[in-house]
Design a protein around this motif. Structure first.
Motif, PDB file in Angstrom:
ATOM      1  N   ILE A   2       0.831  -1.201   0.000  1.00  0.00           N
ATOM      2  CA  ILE A   2       0.000   0.000   0.000  1.00  0.00           C
ATOM      3  C   ILE A   2       0.863   1.247   0.000  1.00  0.00           C
ATOM      4  O   ILE A   2       1.831   1.358   0.753  1.00  0.00           O
ATOM      5  N   GLY A   3       0.492   2.200  -0.857  1.00  0.00           N
ATOM      6  CA  GLY A   3       1.111   3.519  -0.833  1.00  0.00           C
ATOM      7  C   GLY A   3       0.068   4.545  -0.432  1.00  0.00           C
ATOM      8  O   GLY A   3      -1.093   4.446  -0.838  1.00  0.00           O
ATOM      9  N   TYR A   4       0.477   5.546   0.356  1.00  0.00           N
ATOM     10  CA  TYR A   4      -0.503   6.530   0.828  1.00  0.00           C
ATOM     11  C   TYR A   4       0.177   7.842   1.175  1.00  0.00           C
ATOM     12  O   TYR A   4       1.400   7.902   1.394  1.00  0.00           O
ATOM     13  N   LEU A   5      -0.619   8.905   1.231  1.00  0.00           N
ATOM     14  CA  LEU A   5      -0.198  10.193   1.759  1.00  0.00           C
ATOM     15  C   LEU A   5      -0.719  10.328   3.185  1.00  0.00           C
ATOM     16  O   LEU A   5      -1.725   9.711   3.520  1.00  0.00           O
ATOM     17  N   PRO A   6      -0.069  11.149   4.019  1.00  0.00           N
ATOM     18  CA  PRO A   6      -0.493  11.267   5.421  1.00  0.00           C
ATOM     19  C   PRO A   6      -1.722  12.163   5.577  1.00  0.00           C
ATOM     20  O   PRO A   6      -1.685  13.214   6.217  1.00  0.00           O
ATOM     21  N   ILE A   7      -2.824  11.742   4.956  1.00  0.00           N
ATOM     22  CA  ILE A   7      -4.089  12.465   5.045  1.00  0.00           C
ATOM     23  C   ILE A   7      -5.182  11.457   5.399  1.00  0.00           C
ATOM     24  O   ILE A   7      -5.016  10.243   5.225  1.00  0.00           O
ATOM     25  N   LEU A   8      -6.312  11.964   5.874  1.00  0.00           N
ATOM     26  CA  LEU A   8      -7.380  11.073   6.317  1.00  0.00           C
ATOM     27  C   LEU A   8      -8.064  10.357   5.163  1.00  0.00           C
ATOM     28  O   LEU A   8      -8.817   9.411   5.397  1.00  0.00           O
ATOM     29  N   ASP A   9      -7.817  10.772   3.933  1.00  0.00           N
ATOM     30  CA  ASP A   9      -8.331  10.050   2.770  1.00  0.00           C
ATOM     31  C   ASP A   9      -7.837   8.604   2.754  1.00  0.00           C
ATOM     32  O   ASP A   9      -8.484   7.720   2.187  1.00  0.00           O
ATOM     33  N   ALA A  10      -6.685   8.366   3.352  1.00  0.00           N
ATOM     34  CA  ALA A  10      -6.092   7.026   3.368  1.00  0.00           C
ATOM     35  C   ALA A  10      -6.614   6.160   4.502  1.00  0.00           C
ATOM     36  O   ALA A  10      -6.205   5.002   4.634  1.00  0.00           O
ATOM     37  N   ALA A  11      -7.531   6.697   5.312  1.00  0.00           N
ATOM     38  CA  ALA A  11      -7.958   5.994   6.521  1.00  0.00           C
ATOM     39  C   ALA A  11      -8.386   4.550   6.299  1.00  0.00           C
ATOM     40  O   ALA A  11      -7.932   3.652   7.032  1.00  0.00           O
ATOM     41  N   PRO A  12      -9.253   4.231   5.316  1.00  0.00           N
ATOM     42  CA  PRO A  12      -9.662   2.826   5.163  1.00  0.00           C
ATOM     43  C   PRO A  12      -8.493   1.872   4.911  1.00  0.00           C
ATOM     44  O   PRO A  12      -8.475   0.764   5.447  1.00  0.00           O
ATOM     45  N   LEU A  13      -7.517   2.301   4.108  1.00  0.00           N
ATOM     46  CA  LEU A  13      -6.366   1.447   3.826  1.00  0.00           C
ATOM     47  C   LEU A  13      -5.563   1.197   5.086  1.00  0.00           C
ATOM     48  O   LEU A  13      -5.115   0.065   5.351  1.00  0.00           O
ATOM     49  N   LEU A  14      -5.373   2.242   5.886  1.00  0.00           N
ATOM     50  CA  LEU A  14      -4.570   2.129   7.103  1.00  0.00           C
ATOM     51  C   LEU A  14      -5.329   1.409   8.212  1.00  0.00           C
ATOM     52  O   LEU A  14      -4.747   0.623   8.964  1.00  0.00           O
ATOM     53  N   VAL A  15      -6.630   1.668   8.312  1.00  0.00           N
ATOM     54  CA  VAL A  15      -7.458   0.984   9.313  1.00  0.00           C
ATOM     55  C   VAL A  15      -7.509  -0.515   9.028  1.00  0.00           C
ATOM     56  O   VAL A  15      -7.422  -1.345   9.945  1.00  0.00           O
TER      57      VAL A  15
END
Length: 388
Positions: free
Chosen positions: A40-53
């Protein structure tokens, strides 16, 4: 050999058409491995929440998906380059970028579901009282192909102002692309007069006392999506069962985040075990579950005007409504974008909306009644509401 710097220069300076050879070369190097773990690649924003959760709560593991720790990127260009070159196989991406990637670059990738709704705002210096005060000033957006650029241009034009990319004159507002992590310092230093971006950077500007929310994006486009989950075509075609498990995990993560807002803030914060983001838990909580007094202040100040919409500062809902994608293409055709973007003018919004997503996986994940109920979904159609 193409480098990340090549991609950044091509994308930033010349747009999708010039970047096409690099994108195609990167995509060809992304080989299909039937046993590859989820990366998974992501930026440190809440848009990424489902991937991180889904990673942090063990949902991927529970659904039989081997996932390595998500990789944080600092800019959209570097995230997309990593995805197209095969360094990661699941990302969240700005919804207009899915249009660019599919039709501008012809990259073999597909969008599968939404990550969230709302979750962005136009934040300005404390001395700016309204949009009219932005004339002669510079406002930052995270990427030309972003819902932020689409919405802020509509807001600027509604105020009778003109969008430019050069030094602004009276009656004009200059837009510039800036990584989200640079926006709060840019506002504090006076480099920019405002920015429109995903949370929690708006909340961070508030917490530092350098900015205030002028308008929430979800109060302009009701329940709009901002980021989508995207995967490679070769994974979708060659291991659909694996993709279904990934999407099911993400849908479950959306439901968990929606009903466990304080826990989600703690999970994603720098104080969390995984330290997914550099943000303080209190800042994340102010977005995920604002205090009633704070929300009342937004209503009094005009950051929230459509009280009957009953908006959340950020919410979670995975189904990608076709009506949204159709309106998105229509609005992109009206939006000033840097670089060569003639491909947009040939798109039929209704046809493009049908092609942008592969909805089979999210529909299967939502099939149980309790999942539809978790998101308040009465069906899979809706009417878009856009009111500046």
């Amino acid at each position: 050999m193409h480098t990340r710097r090549d991609f950044l220069k091509l994308s930033a300076l010349f747009g999708a058409a010039a970047a096409l050879p690099l994108l195609q070369a990167c995509s060809k190097r992304a080989a299909a491995d039937p046993d590859a773990p989820l990366t998974i690649g992501y930026l440190p924003i809440l848009d990424a929440a489902p991937l991180l959760v889904a990673h942090g709560t063990g949902l991927f593991r529970q659904n039989g998906v081997q996932a390595v720790k998500p990789v944080l990127f600092r800019s959209w260009a570097s995230l997309v380059e990593a995805f197209l070159s095969g360094q990661v196989n699941l990302i969240h991406v700005l919804s207009p970028m899915s249009v660019w990637m599919r039709y501008g670059s012809h990259a073999p990738v597909r969008a599968l579901m939404w990550n969230h709704t709302c979750g962005s705002a136009l934040t300005v210096r404390p001395d700016i009282a309204g949009v009219g005060d932005l004339q002669g000033q510079t406002v930052a957006v995270p990427f030309w192909y972003s819902i932020h650029n689409v919405i802020v241009q509509q807001v600027i034009r509604q105020a009778g102002l003109q969008v430019v990319e050069k030094k602004p004159q009276p009656g004009q507002v200059r837009l510039t692309v800036m990584p989200p992590s640079d926006m709060v310092p840019g506002l504090a230093s006076g480099q920019i007069a405002g920015f429109i971006v995903a949370e929690p950077f708006n909340a961070l500007a508030e917490a530092k006392g350098v900015g205030r929310v002028l308008r929430f994006s979800g109060d302009i486009w009701k329940d709009h999506a901002c980021c989508l989950s995207m995967m490679h075509e070769h994974d979708i075609q060659n291991r659909p069962e694996w993709v279904q498990k990934v999407v099911a995990s993400l849908v479950q993560a959306c439901a968990w985040a929606k009903s466990h807002r304080i826990e989600t803030a703690g999970l994603l914060a720098r104080q969390g075990v995984q330290q997914y983001t550099p943000h303080d838990a209190q800042v994340l909580r102010s977005v995920l579950q604002p205090e009633p007094a704070a929300w009342g202040r937004y209503e009094r100040d005009g950051a929230v005007r459509h009280l009957d919409w009953h908006q959340q500062r950020i919410d979670f809902q995975p189904y990608p409504f076709q009506s949204y994608s159709e309106m998105l293409v229509t609005l992109l055709q009206q939006t000033r974008l840097a670089g060569v973007n003639t491909f947009l003018q040939t798109l039929n919004p209704a046809e493009a909306a049908k092609e942008l997503f592969d909805t089979r996986f999210v529909e299967a994940a939502l099939k149980p009644f309790e999942m539809m109920q978790a998101f308040g979904l009465q069906g899979l159609d809706r009417k878009e509401v856009f009111e500046v």
